[in-house]
Structures are given as structure tokens and as C-alpha cells.
Scaffold this active site. Sequence first.
Site, PDB file in Angstrom:
ATOM      1  CG  ASP A   1       1.688 -25.252  -0.973  1.00 31.71           C
ATOM      2  OD1 ASP A   1       2.222 -24.116  -0.971  1.00 31.71           O
ATOM      3  OD2 ASP A   1       1.077 -25.700  -1.959  1.00 31.71           O
TER       4      ASP A   1
ATOM      5  CG  ASP B   1       2.934 -25.166  -6.258  1.00 30.67           C
ATOM      6  OD1 ASP B   1       3.027 -25.797  -5.189  1.00 30.67           O
ATOM      7  OD2 ASP B   1       2.675 -23.941  -6.303  1.00 30.67           O
TER       8      ASP B   1
END
Length: 159
Positions: free
Chosen positions: A6, A50
Site C-alpha cells: 500500500d 482498507d
Amino acid sequence: GLFFYDIYWVFFSDVMTTVATNIEAPVKFLYPLSGEIIRDYPFAVIGLGDVVIPAIAISLLRNLDKQLHQKSKRSEKIGMYKRKGKLSNFEFGCLAYALGLMSCFVGGAIMGKGQPALLYLSPSVIVSALVSSGLNGEIDELMDFKQESVVDALELDKD
């Protein structure tokens, strides 16, 4: 691994921001940004990963609470697998997720650009597990926790 993935794709490449802002698909949550600042994209974006990745960790904390509750014969059930005099790892994890998400939004507002949410969410959930287990005197139980099979978990939930 997803933590570094990420961070890399958000900070060191424009791939993640391009995908998040140009592809309309049910894999993201959009939150309108307020304020007088003109932006190219008027939303804060949280990707499905997420939400899902921290949720898996938090669900494991719930299962840890359940397992510890069932091992403690002296414990009375107060709500969802709470133990008298002990902090709930699950509730602590949920609170940490909320604080990590707020931190991510604040970081994005301060820096004026997209943030890798897992940069904020992963440490907040992991630290919450360590802190709640530490305060409960159950660090060893946290480190030794093994997820039971789905069939066993469903059987125990019937109790």
C-alpha cells in the site's frame, strides 16, 4: 506485506491514485471533502482492502476474546465475550481502527494528497491488540492464539 504494498503504490507511484480516481467500481468508499481548497478529486477514497484487511484482524481479536472467555470458568459473561475486570480486545481493536482511519483523513488533509490507509490502520490495530492484551496480562495468550476451524467456531457460538 500489504502494509508495504500500500505504501509503495501510493507514495512511489501514481497507479493507486489513478485507479482510485478514474475507475468507477464497487471497490471503494468515497467521502466528500469539505473546505475552500479546490482539489482535482473532491473525495477522500478508502479502498475495500482498507476495510477488509483490518476487519479480519479485528475479527480474530473477537475470537480471542471468545476463546479466553470460554477458558475462564470464573468469568461471567457481560455482553459479547467480555470478562469481568478485563478489557475487550475486540472493542479496543474497533476503537483503534476508528482512530487510525481518522488519522489517515487528517494526514491526507494536512499533506493535501492521498495516503495509504494501511500505513495508519495496520499499526493502530496491532498496537491495540498488544496494549489490551498487555493490560489484561494476556500477551502470551495473544501470541499463542490459534484460530479454531469455522465448524468449531459455529458450534461454540450456539452456546
